[in-house]
Design a protein around this motif. Structure first.
Motif, PDB file in Angstrom:
ATOM      1  N   GLN A 169       0.825  -1.206   0.000  1.00 20.06           N
ATOM      2  CA  GLN A 169       0.000   0.000   0.000  1.00 20.06           C
ATOM      3  C   GLN A 169       0.861   1.258   0.000  1.00 20.06           C
ATOM      4  OE1 GLN A 169      -2.725  -0.467   3.282  1.00 20.06           O
ATOM      5  NE2 GLN A 169      -4.256  -1.430   1.974  1.00 20.06           N
ATOM      6  N   GLU A 170       1.936   1.238   0.758  1.00 22.60           N
ATOM      7  CA  GLU A 170       2.833   2.396   0.788  1.00 22.60           C
ATOM      8  C   GLU A 170       3.502   2.580  -0.569  1.00 22.60           C
ATOM      9  OE1 GLU A 170       6.474   3.783   3.530  1.00 22.60           O
ATOM     10  OE2 GLU A 170       4.635   3.225   4.586  1.00 22.60           O
ATOM     11  N   ILE A 219       1.021   4.226  -2.826  1.00 22.10           N
ATOM     12  CA  ILE A 219       0.886   5.660  -2.533  1.00 22.10           C
ATOM     13  C   ILE A 219       2.061   6.420  -3.137  1.00 22.10           C
ATOM     14  CG2 ILE A 219       0.842   7.415  -0.721  1.00 22.10           C
ATOM     15  CD1 ILE A 219      -0.536   5.251   1.075  1.00 22.10           C
ATOM     16  N   CYS A 230      -2.083  12.852  -0.691  1.00 17.37           N
ATOM     17  CA  CYS A 230      -1.226  11.659  -0.718  1.00 17.37           C
ATOM     18  C   CYS A 230      -0.088  11.763   0.290  1.00 17.37           C
ATOM     19  CB  CYS A 230      -0.669  11.432  -2.120  1.00 17.37           C
ATOM     20  SG  CYS A 230      -1.865  10.835  -3.318  1.00 17.37           S
ATOM     21  N   LEU A 285      -1.503  11.251   3.726  1.00 16.87           N
ATOM     22  CA  LEU A 285      -1.814   9.839   3.958  1.00 16.87           C
ATOM     23  C   LEU A 285      -0.538   9.053   4.260  1.00 16.87           C
ATOM     24  CD1 LEU A 285      -3.914   7.557   4.000  1.00 16.87           C
ATOM     25  CD2 LEU A 285      -3.544   7.327   1.523  1.00 16.87           C
ATOM     26  N   LEU A 286       0.508   9.317   3.504  1.00 15.86           N
ATOM     27  CA  LEU A 286       1.782   8.629   3.734  1.00 15.86           C
ATOM     28  C   LEU A 286       2.333   8.959   5.121  1.00 15.86           C
ATOM     29  CD1 LEU A 286       3.822   6.759   2.351  1.00 15.86           C
ATOM     30  CD2 LEU A 286       4.931   8.804   1.431  1.00 15.86           C
ATOM     31  N   VAL A 336      -7.624   9.083   3.838  1.00 14.91           N
ATOM     32  CA  VAL A 336      -7.457  10.319   3.079  1.00 14.91           C
ATOM     33  C   VAL A 336      -8.331  11.379   3.736  1.00 14.91           C
ATOM     34  CG1 VAL A 336      -7.818  11.452   0.855  1.00 14.91           C
ATOM     35  CG2 VAL A 336      -6.973   9.098   0.938  1.00 14.91           C
TER      36      VAL A 336
END
Length: 83
Positions: free
Chosen positions: A4-5, A8, A50, A53-54, A72
Motif C-alpha cells: 500500500q505504501e 501511494i 497523498c 496519507l503517507l 485520506v
C-alpha cells in the motif's frame, strides 16, 4: 515498506510528473487552458492528500498502530502542507 505504501508513492510519482508537465506548459505561450489550470489545481490538492496519507501511515506504524487505519483527509484539512 508494504504494498500500500508503494502504491501511494507510485501515485505521488505520477502526480508529480503530471504537475511538472503542466507547469512546463504553463510557462510557455499560450499557457494552460482553463481545463488544464483546473487539472493542475486538482493535482496539487491530490498531492497534498497523498503526502498526508503517507505521513499518517508512517506515524501509525512508528507507534505500533495499524497503518491501514490512515484515511485520506479532506482537501481543506491538508491543503498547504509542505513536505
Amino acid at each position: 515498506m508494504g504494498d500500500q505504501e508503494r502504491d501511494i508513492i507510485g501515485g505521488i510519482d505520477g502526480l508529480v510528473a503530471e504537475e511538472r508537465a503542466l507547469r512546463d506548459r504553463n510557462g510557455r505561450e499560450p499557457g494552460l487552458s482553463a481545463e488544464e489550470k483546473a487539472r493542475l489545481r486538482t493535482v496539487e490538492v491530490r498531492l497534498d492528500q497523498c503526502w498526508d496519507l503517507l505521513r499518517q501511515r508512517r506515524a501509525l506504524s512508528e507507534y505500533g498502530e495499524d497503518p491501514a487505519q490512515a484515511r485520506v483527509r479532506p482537501a481543506d484539512e491538508v491543503e498547504g502542507y509542505r513536505s
